[in-house]
Design a protein around this motif. Structure first.
Motif, PDB file in Angstrom:
ATOM      1  N   ALA A 104      15.544 -44.815 -16.018  1.00 49.25           N
ATOM      2  CA  ALA A 104      16.888 -44.489 -16.484  1.00 49.25           C
ATOM      3  C   ALA A 104      17.208 -43.011 -16.291  1.00 49.25           C
ATOM      4  CB  ALA A 104      17.034 -44.877 -17.952  1.00 49.25           C
ATOM      5  N   ASP A 105      16.269 -42.137 -16.663  1.00 55.52           N
ATOM      6  CA  ASP A 105      16.533 -40.706 -16.530  1.00 55.52           C
ATOM      7  C   ASP A 105      16.545 -40.272 -15.068  1.00 55.52           C
ATOM      8  OD1 ASP A 105      17.080 -39.854 -19.117  1.00 55.52           O
ATOM      9  OD2 ASP A 105      14.982 -39.574 -19.626  1.00 55.52           O
ATOM     10  N   ALA A 106      15.673 -40.847 -14.246  1.00 58.77           N
ATOM     11  CA  ALA A 106      15.684 -40.516 -12.823  1.00 58.77           C
ATOM     12  C   ALA A 106      17.003 -40.935 -12.186  1.00 58.77           C
ATOM     13  CB  ALA A 106      14.512 -41.185 -12.115  1.00 58.77           C
ATOM     14  N   THR A 107      17.483 -42.113 -12.544  1.00 59.77           N
ATOM     15  CA  THR A 107      18.759 -42.595 -12.013  1.00 59.77           C
ATOM     16  C   THR A 107      19.903 -41.679 -12.428  1.00 59.77           C
ATOM     17  OG1 THR A 107      17.983 -44.890 -12.045  1.00 59.77           O
ATOM     18  CG2 THR A 107      20.366 -44.538 -11.993  1.00 59.77           C
ATOM     19  N   ALA A 108      19.899 -41.274 -13.709  1.00 52.67           N
ATOM     20  CA  ALA A 108      20.949 -40.377 -14.200  1.00 52.67           C
ATOM     21  C   ALA A 108      20.866 -39.014 -13.518  1.00 52.67           C
ATOM     22  CB  ALA A 108      20.829 -40.224 -15.713  1.00 52.67           C
ATOM     23  N   TYR A 109      19.656 -38.525 -13.290  1.00 48.07           N
ATOM     24  CA  TYR A 109      19.501 -37.228 -12.634  1.00 48.07           C
ATOM     25  C   TYR A 109      20.018 -37.264 -11.203  1.00 48.07           C
ATOM     26  CZ  TYR A 109      17.391 -33.472  -9.974  1.00 48.07           C
ATOM     27  OH  TYR A 109      17.208 -32.419  -9.117  1.00 48.07           O
ATOM     28  N   TYR A 110      19.626 -38.279 -10.445  1.00 49.54           N
ATOM     29  CA  TYR A 110      20.068 -38.347  -9.049  1.00 49.54           C
ATOM     30  C   TYR A 110      21.578 -38.532  -8.952  1.00 49.54           C
ATOM     31  CZ  TYR A 110      15.204 -38.465  -7.587  1.00 49.54           C
ATOM     32  OH  TYR A 110      13.886 -38.136  -7.366  1.00 49.54           O
ATOM     33  N   ALA A 111      22.150 -39.274  -9.894  1.00 47.15           N
ATOM     34  CA  ALA A 111      23.603 -39.418  -9.911  1.00 47.15           C
ATOM     35  C   ALA A 111      24.272 -38.066 -10.174  1.00 47.15           C
ATOM     36  CB  ALA A 111      24.017 -40.442 -10.968  1.00 47.15           C
TER      37      ALA A 111
END
Length: 250
Positions: free
Chosen positions: A221-228
């Protein structure tokens, strides 16, 4: 110390003094024994920075925090309680409230331990030249990642947060690296140690907190939010504001 239910800010200070100060914000949950351990580091390193422990009001170990805090007689040390917002939310709430009171704001986890004498003064010196970011050596990620960080409070004032609100626990350090590099205003102090006592380096036991924040679901979840944030315009928008801040300060 500031007890739960008191105003969400440090003690009143003489006019202007707070803008010369550094505040270290420590979001913490389930680890009341981190309080005396961190205070011991403050004393051993001669730190003069103020220290704010931010504790969830639903923490099952809240009584333990209260017990430790009631034994502290140190005007630098404060604590606040509030609804659980997870690490990023808790940090952002405290940072937004303190940004007008302190010239410099810092973050470390409740599992960081400052080891170098005068570490906080080194941070102040690095940040005294204008908007920017500084971090030391955590003996785990080193220069690669600012797992503990300090920055000028005008960054928080400009953006409205100390880390993107879409994040929960992980990847905040990647954003701080992006900000500092994008501003051209980041310093790594390899000889200034804020040791990260973490299971990844065998310096802490795995507990419920580590299990929750390092779960595959949370990491994804945090990786997805960071890349976004990084790739879909959020980072560039923030850097535009921060670069303007640097130009204005110059």
């Amino acid at each position: 110390m500031t007890p739960p239910g008191a105003p969400q800010h440090p003690r009143p200070t003489e006019e202007g003094r707070h803008m010369d100060d550094l505040l270290m914000i420590v979001p913490t949950r389930g680890r009341p024994n981190s309080v005396p351990a961190i205070l011991d580091c403050w004393r051993q390193t001669g730190a003069t920075a103020d220290l704010l422990f931010a504790v969830d009001d639903d923490d099952p170990m809240l009584a333990g925090y209260r017990e430790h805090m009631e034994q502290i007689d140190d005007p630098r040390v404060h604590w606040v309680t509030g609804p659980r917002l997870r690490l990023c939310g808790t940090l952002n709430k405290a940072a937004a409230e303190m940004a007008l009171r302190y010239r410099f704001l810092a973050f470390m986890g409740d599992d960081h331990r400052p080891r170098s004498a005068g570490w906080d003064e080194r941070f102040r010196v690095c940040l005294s030249g204008g908007p920017g970011v500084v971090y030391g050596n955590d003996l785990l990620m080193g220069e690669r990642m600012p797992t503990a960080v300090a920055m000028t409070s005008d960054i928080v004032q400009t953006l409205g947060y100390m880390a993107p609100p879409a994040l929960v626990h992980l990847c905040l350090d990647l954003v701080w690296l992006d900000w500092g590099r994008g501003m051209g205003r980041i310093t790594y102090l390899g000889d200034v140690v804020l040791e990260h006592m973490h299971p990844a380096n065998g310096k802490a036991a795995m507990d419920a907190g580590y299990q929750e924040c390092n779960s595959s679901e949370q990491a994804t979840a945090d990786a997805t939010a960071y890349y976004a944030y990084r790739d879909e315009g959020g980072l560039e928008a923030d850097l535009e504001k921060l670069r303007a801040l640097v130009e204005e300060a110059a």
